[in-house]
Design a protein around this motif. Structure first.
Motif, PDB file in Angstrom:
ATOM      1  N   ALA A   1      -3.124  -2.663  -8.730  1.00  0.00           N
ATOM      2  CA  ALA A   1      -4.600  -2.101  -8.392  1.00  0.00           C
ATOM      3  C   ALA A   1      -5.428  -3.045  -7.377  1.00  0.00           C
ATOM      4  O   ALA A   1      -5.921  -2.504  -6.372  1.00  0.00           O
ATOM      5  CB  ALA A   1      -5.604  -2.602  -9.893  1.00  0.00           C
ATOM      6  N   LYS A   2      -5.028  -4.296  -7.164  1.00  0.00           N
ATOM      7  CA  LYS A   2      -5.436  -5.052  -5.956  1.00  0.00           C
ATOM      8  C   LYS A   2      -4.887  -4.415  -4.629  1.00  0.00           C
ATOM      9  O   LYS A   2      -5.873  -4.442  -3.624  1.00  0.00           O
ATOM     10  CB  LYS A   2      -5.144  -6.375  -6.051  1.00  0.00           C
ATOM     11  CG  LYS A   2      -5.291  -7.357  -4.865  1.00  0.00           C
ATOM     12  CD  LYS A   2      -5.044  -8.764  -5.317  1.00  0.00           C
ATOM     13  CE  LYS A   2      -5.494  -9.718  -4.034  1.00  0.00           C
ATOM     14  NZ  LYS A   2      -4.796 -10.942  -4.241  1.00  0.00           N
ATOM     15  N   ASP A   3      -3.815  -4.184  -4.555  1.00  0.00           N
ATOM     16  CA  ASP A   3      -3.222  -3.627  -3.321  1.00  0.00           C
ATOM     17  C   ASP A   3      -3.131  -2.208  -3.302  1.00  0.00           C
ATOM     18  O   ASP A   3      -2.200  -1.446  -2.237  1.00  0.00           O
ATOM     19  CB  ASP A   3      -1.623  -4.285  -3.275  1.00  0.00           C
ATOM     20  CG  ASP A   3      -1.751  -5.766  -3.023  1.00  0.00           C
ATOM     21  OD1 ASP A   3      -2.329  -6.260  -2.160  1.00  0.00           O
ATOM     22  OD2 ASP A   3      -0.983  -6.450  -3.777  1.00  0.00           O
ATOM     23  N   ARG A   4      -3.661  -1.599  -4.211  1.00  0.00           N
ATOM     24  CA  ARG A   4      -4.058  -0.015  -3.951  1.00  0.00           C
ATOM     25  C   ARG A   4      -2.540   0.616  -3.867  1.00  0.00           C
ATOM     26  O   ARG A   4      -2.414   1.540  -3.206  1.00  0.00           O
ATOM     27  CB  ARG A   4      -4.828   0.335  -2.896  1.00  0.00           C
ATOM     28  CG  ARG A   4      -6.176  -0.348  -2.711  1.00  0.00           C
ATOM     29  CD  ARG A   4      -7.057   0.137  -1.770  1.00  0.00           C
ATOM     30  NE  ARG A   4      -6.522  -0.026  -0.386  1.00  0.00           N
ATOM     31  CZ  ARG A   4      -6.326  -1.281   0.110  1.00  0.00           C
ATOM     32  NH1 ARG A   4      -6.902  -2.234  -0.262  1.00  0.00           N
ATOM     33  NH2 ARG A   4      -5.949  -1.171   1.380  1.00  0.00           N
ATOM     34  N   VAL A   5      -1.821   0.251  -4.761  1.00  0.00           N
ATOM     35  CA  VAL A   5      -0.400   0.836  -4.951  1.00  0.00           C
ATOM     36  C   VAL A   5      -0.670   2.107  -6.113  1.00  0.00           C
ATOM     37  O   VAL A   5      -1.060   1.873  -7.150  1.00  0.00           O
ATOM     38  CB  VAL A   5       0.553  -0.038  -5.511  1.00  0.00           C
ATOM     39  CG1 VAL A   5       1.948   0.609  -5.639  1.00  0.00           C
ATOM     40  CG2 VAL A   5       0.839  -1.203  -4.428  1.00  0.00           C
ATOM     41  N   THR A   6      -0.049   3.328  -5.476  1.00  0.00           N
ATOM     42  CA  THR A   6       0.002   4.378  -6.606  1.00  0.00           C
ATOM     43  C   THR A   6       1.453   4.865  -6.811  1.00  0.00           C
ATOM     44  O   THR A   6       2.403   4.121  -6.087  1.00  0.00           O
ATOM     45  CB  THR A   6      -0.719   5.616  -5.902  1.00  0.00           C
ATOM     46  OG1 THR A   6      -0.080   5.763  -4.598  1.00  0.00           O
ATOM     47  CG2 THR A   6      -2.059   5.307  -5.881  1.00  0.00           C
TER      48      THR A   6
ATOM     49  N   GLN B   1       0.933  -1.104  -0.170  1.00  0.00           N
ATOM     50  CA  GLN B   1      -0.122   0.014  -0.091  1.00  0.00           C
ATOM     51  C   GLN B   1       0.730   1.398  -0.058  1.00  0.00           C
ATOM     52  O   GLN B   1       0.279   2.303   0.153  1.00  0.00           O
ATOM     53  CB  GLN B   1      -0.966  -0.073   1.308  1.00  0.00           C
ATOM     54  CG  GLN B   1      -1.925  -1.220   1.113  1.00  0.00           C
ATOM     55  CD  GLN B   1      -2.876  -1.148   2.278  1.00  0.00           C
ATOM     56  OE1 GLN B   1      -2.838  -0.330   3.231  1.00  0.00           O
ATOM     57  NE2 GLN B   1      -3.555  -2.429   2.580  1.00  0.00           N
TER      58      GLN B   1
END
Length: 530
Positions: free
Chosen positions: A64-69, A25
């Protein structure tokens, strides 16, 4: 697209499981999305995202699954994502230390995805001196483009003590050389490099080399050698390979055979016998590896390819005097003729770079015809005018492929002036031997260019796309990645390495150089140093 065939579901599960939710994250500096990721191991590629933060690999998985930006996102669908390539045998030292920052970017390497290079090869190439720390301090003060590790070069060390002389060292001189090797190792050199084919190193007996290799061995180093003979010049190809084993066993040191090959008409076809020798030595407990460039022509010079070693003692001026001597000149020319025969004759020698501009791009046979002299006299005239680099076409395709397929053979370039290998070896290997001829697999090519090299030479934290590892990353277009350099135009940059990161910084972005000088020194951690 052929790279999708390498995707393995079990590998995806293992890859995603290696990252914890808390880490996943985090916001990244760079996120490379949707490429086929080859992590540097021998396994298949997986579709995944790679995150870079603070110069390290911080995420591999499903962003996307782990909400990484990320501040910067690279869309890599349909692309190959790999660790940056590691070149264990180069001659880039002059480029990396040039006063011109554009040259220090080392684009010949970077534009084909190479992010780490070794210098000091063949016993020293301008690099390879014992003053490792001072050299790297000067380099980092100026900045350079690719990570750099160094050997301590036998040629550099021997020349400092014995000059160009053809004699054995005294006990005191040997101790001085041993001290230089020990000092360089304690400053972070990888090990001892030799070029026993070349004068003045060729004047050293095996026992002398063993004594210096012991100093590297005491400090956890490795022995790397351009072997004494890749053909039938002196002790023969198999005799020279055996000498490497003898040094490794006597010094208790792992050994690497530089740019392994069977050079010339007398030894073409002997790859199987050499491979059997290596396998037997490995089975007996000696750590043996090799590197290889993917070209049928070696790179050399008129002097190194044709002159007998005894004629080169004491340097170039002494050689020219011998060529002009009524007694010695004919003897030198006779031995040059035999050396030319070994290499396949005058048609096999392409003159590529040097001060005699009128001969460049021509074979020695063509120059001799133009000058209306025999090829040996043409070669002598070239030497008298300053010499020339050459591409020497002396290997068979069967031998090159046989060596390439061995699990202990890594990719290298031996990158030097006047040969396309400096600008295109990794790209050539992919385009010809992976994509066109399928002689080796894509995963095999990447492993031999990344993780295998890092493991062989003890580059901790490099060579893999794994969390916590240094963020040396390349994104390749599998359709366009390939060489542009040729034997006639050897300095054309490769194409298709769309993104290249060195220590987390873009040195190539969207296929174009950025101007960044992101390289760092890569040091061996020595043992047994006070």
């Amino acid at each position: 697209m052929f790279i999708t065939k390498a995707v393995a579901a079990t590998s995806v599960v293992a890859l995603l499981a290696s990252v914890s939710p808390a880490q996943a994250q985090q916001a990244m500096d760079v996120l490379i999305k949707g490429g086929v990721v080859y992590d540097g191991g021998a396994g298949a590629g997986v579709v995944a995202d790679v995150g870079v933060k603070d110069g390290k690999i911080a995420f591999v998985g499903d962003a996307a699954k782990d909400r990484v930006t990320a501040a910067t996102t690279i869309e890599a669908r349909g692309r190959i994502v790999s660790p940056g390539f590691i070149d264990p045998h180069t001659h880039y030292f002059e480029d990396l230390t040039s006063p011109d920052p554009a040259v220090r970017r080392n684009l010949g390497a970077a534009m084909q995805g190479v992010t780490t290079v070794f210098v000091g090869s063949d016993g020293g190439d301008g690099g390879g001196g014992p003053d490792v720390k001072a050299t790297f301090d000067r380099m980092e003060a100026l900045g350079f483009g690719t990570n750099t590790a160094t050997w301590v070069g036998f040629g550099d060390v021997r020349s400092r003590v014995l000059g160009e002389s053809d004699r054995a060292p005294t006990a005191a001189e040997l101790e001085a050389m041993k001290g230089m090797v020990a000092s360089a190792m304690c400053q972070g050199a990888l090990g001892l490099s030799t070029g026993l084919f070349y004068p003045p190193q060729s004047y050293a007996k095996t026992a002398e080399v063993i004594e210096l290799a012991k100093e590297a061995a005491k400090r956890g180093g490795r022995y790397d050698s351009h072997i004494r003979d890749e053909s039938t010049y002196t002790i023969g190809l198999k005799g020279a390979v055996q000498e490497v084993f003898d040094i490794g066993q006597a010094a208790n040191i792992p050994v690497n055979i530089s740019h392994i090959k069977a050079l010339g008409v007398d030894v073409q076809g002997q790859s199987g016998e050499v491979i059997a020798m290596v396998e037997a030595a490995r089975a007996a407990g000696l750590q043996v590896s090799a590197d290889q460039y993917p070209w049928l022509a070696s790179g050399s010079s008129v002097a190194d390819a044709l002159l007998p070693r005894w004629a080169q003692a004491d340097g170039g001026e002494a050689t020219l005097r011998r060529l002009a001597d009524p007694a010695l000149g004919p003897k030198i020319r006779a031995e040059m003729a035999e050396n030319l025969r070994r290499r396949g004759g005058a048609l096999s020698i392409l003159l590529t770079a040097g001060p005699v501009k009128a001969v460049l791009g021509k074979t020695l046979d063509e120059v001799a015809a133009e000058w209306k002299v025999d090829p040996i006299e043409a070669a002598v005239r070239i030497l008298l005018q300053g010499g020339s680099h050459i591409a020497s076409f002396n290997q068979s395709e069967a031998d090159v492929k046989a060596f390439m397929r061995q699990p202990w053979v890594m990719t290298s370039s031996d990158g030097s002036e006047g040969h396309p290998r400096k600008y295109a070896s990794f790209a050539e290997k992919y385009a010809k031997y992976v994509k066109a001829e399928k002689a080796i697999s894509l995963s095999d090519f990447i492993h031999r260019s990344t993780g295998l090299t890092a493991d062989t030479f003890g580059l901790t934290g490099r060579g893999y796309l794994r969390r916590g590892y240094v963020a040396d990353v390349v994104v390749l277009d599998p359709q366009t990645y390939g060489p542009k350099a040729t034997y006639v135009q050897p300095e054309l940059l490769s194409v298709g390495a769309e993104q290249v990161l060195v220590n987390g910084r873009f040195v190539v972005r969207d296929g174009e150089p950025t101007g960044e000088l992101a390289g760092k020194r890569v040091l061996h951690s020595p043992a047994s140093c006070d």
